[in-house]
Design a protein around this motif. Structure first.
Motif, PDB file in Angstrom:
ATOM      1  N   SER A  70      -7.504   8.283  17.775  1.00  0.00           N
ATOM      2  CA  SER A  70      -6.866   7.365  16.823  1.00  0.00           C
ATOM      3  C   SER A  70      -7.870   6.289  16.425  1.00  0.00           C
ATOM      4  CB  SER A  70      -5.619   6.715  17.423  1.00  0.00           C
ATOM      5  OG  SER A  70      -5.951   5.842  18.481  1.00  0.00           O
ATOM      6  N   GLY A 113      -7.680   2.639  14.019  1.00  0.00           N
ATOM      7  CA  GLY A 113      -6.822   1.769  13.226  1.00  0.00           C
ATOM      8  C   GLY A 113      -7.494   0.468  12.878  1.00  0.00           C
ATOM      9  N   THR A 114      -6.941  -0.208  11.889  1.00  0.00           N
ATOM     10  CA  THR A 114      -7.432  -1.514  11.478  1.00  0.00           C
ATOM     11  C   THR A 114      -6.245  -2.374  11.095  1.00  0.00           C
ATOM     12  OG1 THR A 114      -8.928  -2.689   9.988  1.00  0.00           O
ATOM     13  CG2 THR A 114      -7.752  -0.807   9.089  1.00  0.00           C
ATOM     14  N   ARG A 115      -6.382  -3.678  11.322  1.00  0.00           N
ATOM     15  CA  ARG A 115      -5.282  -4.612  11.026  1.00  0.00           C
ATOM     16  C   ARG A 115      -5.868  -5.953  10.600  1.00  0.00           C
ATOM     17  NH1 ARG A 115       0.293  -5.360  13.424  1.00  0.00           N
ATOM     18  NH2 ARG A 115       0.777  -7.586  13.433  1.00  0.00           N
ATOM     19  N   GLU A 117      -1.997  -3.144   7.733  1.00  0.00           N
ATOM     20  CA  GLU A 117      -2.588  -2.285   8.749  1.00  0.00           C
ATOM     21  C   GLU A 117      -2.604  -0.836   8.287  1.00  0.00           C
ATOM     22  OE1 GLU A 117      -0.368  -2.742  12.347  1.00  0.00           O
ATOM     23  OE2 GLU A 117       1.304  -1.488  11.675  1.00  0.00           O
ATOM     24  N   ALA A 118      -3.520  -0.093   8.856  1.00  0.00           N
ATOM     25  CA  ALA A 118      -3.646   1.336   8.573  1.00  0.00           C
ATOM     26  C   ALA A 118      -4.137   2.023   9.838  1.00  0.00           C
ATOM     27  CB  ALA A 118      -4.619   1.584   7.421  1.00  0.00           C
ATOM     28  N   GLN A 119      -3.702   3.263  10.020  1.00  0.00           N
ATOM     29  CA  GLN A 119      -4.113   4.013  11.200  1.00  0.00           C
ATOM     30  C   GLN A 119      -4.184   5.491  10.874  1.00  0.00           C
ATOM     31  OE1 GLN A 119      -1.374   4.573  14.571  1.00  0.00           O
ATOM     32  NE2 GLN A 119      -3.010   3.875  15.934  1.00  0.00           N
ATOM     33  N   PHE A 122      -1.722   9.896   9.055  1.00  0.00           N
ATOM     34  CA  PHE A 122      -2.100   8.505   8.869  1.00  0.00           C
ATOM     35  C   PHE A 122      -0.894   7.749   8.354  1.00  0.00           C
ATOM     36  CE2 PHE A 122      -2.654  10.061   4.557  1.00  0.00           C
ATOM     37  CZ  PHE A 122      -2.235   8.997   3.767  1.00  0.00           C
TER      38      PHE A 122
END
Length: 598
Positions: A329, A331-333, A349-351, A365
């Motif tokens: 995984s 992710g970014t936030r 956020e995206a993952q 995603f």
């Protein structure tokens, strides 16, 4: 120089070195005639001589200094317990320490005798304080006839001042006091007059110390309530908001010593900023799932407005025996505090993630926008709108899920410690409606609940009973049209220890030959945690899980023992579990991590 002279010089140096060595520990005798065991323990606990009697590094000067300090320490202890006619004697090799001049301190001390005669305990003949604010919480011990402990008097004054401050009178203080001891009757007459001062309003906030964070944003995050009636809780909340950002290593609030002409009070705020960036790593391992690793990178103040930007990644299943492969995984936030008000943060956020399980492989995603609100130090809520896409491959073929979903969680955390709770409870409820927007996705909602409770017993809560109930249900969509992330499995460290990870689901797809998660879940866990020493503890646990869906249901259970080693970041956890019921596993499962299992 002759050898004779050399030997004499060497001998003299040796004798000089011996005379400079620290003296050995002194012999201490502690006499407390007439004192109860609890009073004696309090007296000896306050004594520097008692605490250092076995320290061989102490020289005579240090022992003498400790003796002189002990007079005040012991008398203060007697006063705190309600004894005001006590007699304290401290003799150093037969000489009263108080009679020895500091310039005539002894060069050696071998015997120390401390004698404390507490005398009778005193009671209040009068216990008056006022005026007090309506909601002041005065101590019960501050009353006529009660033991007149000095600490109770101090607590009464502190409570009276706090009561007025809570009522808006920021400069409340003691105006006059009369505390008289009658040694003939063994009583204390306490009469304290309070000066509440005027009703105060918050004035202006003077800030300093911020170098990278813009001053305007610092004020917005602090949420200083200019013009409102003074309330010390507002200052506590302001500090809590600033600390939650993670930007500051220090936050200090100072009230102005004098009021303005309109009875307003200015407040000073001084901050010290942390380093801009932080890197974190973590690991968890169990015998079935294998090793899991995670890492994160954080920027605490990305655009100068307190924005937290995080990138985190994880990989799990390294060396696992579940039959699947590695899970990834990334992710970014981006989170911005004080977006709509000081207690609300907004985030983007995206993952992206890949799951390689025994029965299926999933690539997917999601991306979304959300807000989180802190109502008080226990109650928080989070809600968002997101879009998710996933591709699931199993023995039945390939399925695509596309949905817009609205995850909302409400958390009430009344535990006394996040990582190692001994008392309190934790409640978390979740509701995630989802709308299928193509592919094979249905429309429905996932409902979850997590209830935890803790009760400690004995000294320092050395014995703790802990319990947990997990609930889950999907409504509105059929099993085959529900995204896999919304379905429920049982087994593994988060549900049933002693059973393989996600080993219990249902087999109703593809004519009953394909395993998947269920639409309903119930999990119950119980632990008995016993502290063996201050750092080491043992745990006995039992876990139960139930999954149902598509007309099929099943259950499993596991039990085992664990070891805990307490550290500054929480206990290091080692659990060994065995299956108790169900046909999903055999053999021991080992789990290692940081923090309690729940």
């Amino acid at each position: 120089m002759s050898s004779k002279h050399f030997k004499q010089l060497t001998l003299g140096m040796a004798l000089g070195a011996v005379s400079a060595w620290p003296v050995s520990a002194y012999d201490l005798t502690f006499n407390t005639p007439g004192a109860s065991k609890s009073l004696r323990d309090s007296i000896t606990g306050a004594s520097l001589l008692e605490s250092s009697s076995s320290d061989k590094s102490k020289d005579a000067q240090e022992i003498f200094a400790a003796a002189r300090a002990d007079y005040n320490r012991i008398v203060s202890t007697l006063f705190s317990e309600g004894y005001y006619s006590g007699v304290v004697s401290i003799k150093l090799d037969g000489r009263e320490a108080a009679s020895i001049s500091p310039l005539d301190a002894p060069s050696s001390i071998k015997n120390v005798v401390v004698s404390v005669t507490p005398g009778p305990d005193f009671h209040f003949s009068r216990a008056s304080i006022g005026p007090v604010a309506p909601k002041s919480d005065l101590p019960e011990g501050f009353a006529t006839g009660k033991v007149a402990k000095s600490g109770v008097i101090v607590q009464a004054v502190s409570s009276a001042v706090s009561g007025w401050r809570d009522d808006g009178h920021a400069k409340a203080k003691v105006a006059d006091q009369s505390i008289v001891a009658d040694h003939r009757k063994d009583t204390i007459a306490a009469d304290i007059r309070m000066a509440p001062g005027p009703l105060v309003h918050f004035g202006t906030l003077d800030v300093s110390g911020n170098t990278r964070l813009r001053t305007k944003r610092l004020r917005e995050i602090a949420g200083f309530p200019t013009g409102k009636v003074f309330d010390p809780k507002e200052l506590d909340q302001m500090q809590a908001r600033l600390r939650r950002t993670g930007i500051f290593s220090s936050v200090a609030v100072t009230e102005a010593p004098t009021l303005g002409p309109d009875n307003s009070m200015d407040v000073g705020l001084a901050v010290v900023e942390q380093k801009k960036r932080k890197i974190g790593v973590g690991a968890e391992i169990n015998s079935d799932d294998g090793l899991g690793l995670n890492a994160s990178w954080l920027h605490r103040n990305l655009f100068g407005g307190g924005e937290r930007f995080t990138i985190d990644g994880a990989v799990s299943g390294i060396g696992g025996s579940t039959g699947g492969g590695l899970d990834y995984s990334l992710g970014t936030r981006l989170e911005r505090p004080a977006t709509f008000n000081p207690d609300t943060s907004a985030y983007l956020e995206a993952q992206a993630a890949r799951k390689d399980q025994e029965d299926y492989t999933q690539n997917g995603f999601n991306i979304g926008f959300g807000v989180s609100r802190i109502f008080n130090d226990k109650l928080t809520a989070d809600t968002a709108i997101k879009y998710g896409w996933s591709k699931v491959t199993d023995d039945a073929g390939t399925t695509f899920f596309r949905q817009v979903f609205f995850p909302t969680t409400v958390t009430y955390d009344a535990r006394n410690d996040d990582l190692d709770p001994t008392n309190g409870y934790y409640l978390r409820g979740g509701l995630t409606p989802f709308i299928g927007v193509g592919g094979d996705t249905g429309t429905g909602a996932q409902i979850t609940g997590d209830i935890r409770g803790y009760k400690g017993f004995g000294t320092d809560d050395r014995f703790v009973l802990a319990g947990r109930v997990q609930l889950g249900k999907v409504v509105g969509s059929n099993l085959d049209e529900t995204p896999r992330d919304y379905l429920f499995y049982s087994g593994g460290g988060g549900t049933v220890r002693g059973q393989p990870y996600e080993s219990l689901g249902v087999q109703v797809l593809n004519g009953g030959t394909l395993s998947t998660g269920g639409l309903e879940f119930v999990g119950v866990s119980g632990e008995a945690r016993i502290g063996v020493t201050k750092s080491i503890g043992v745990v006995a646990f039992y876990d139960y899980g139930y999954v149902s869906g598509g007309g099929e249901s099943g259950s499993q259970a596991g039990a085992g023992l664990g070891l805990r080693y307490k550290t500054g970041i929480g206990p290091i956890r080692l659990d060994v579990g065995l299956p108790v019921s169900g046909d999903t596993g055999s053999g021991a499962q080992v789990y290692i991590g940081i923090g309690q299992a729940f």
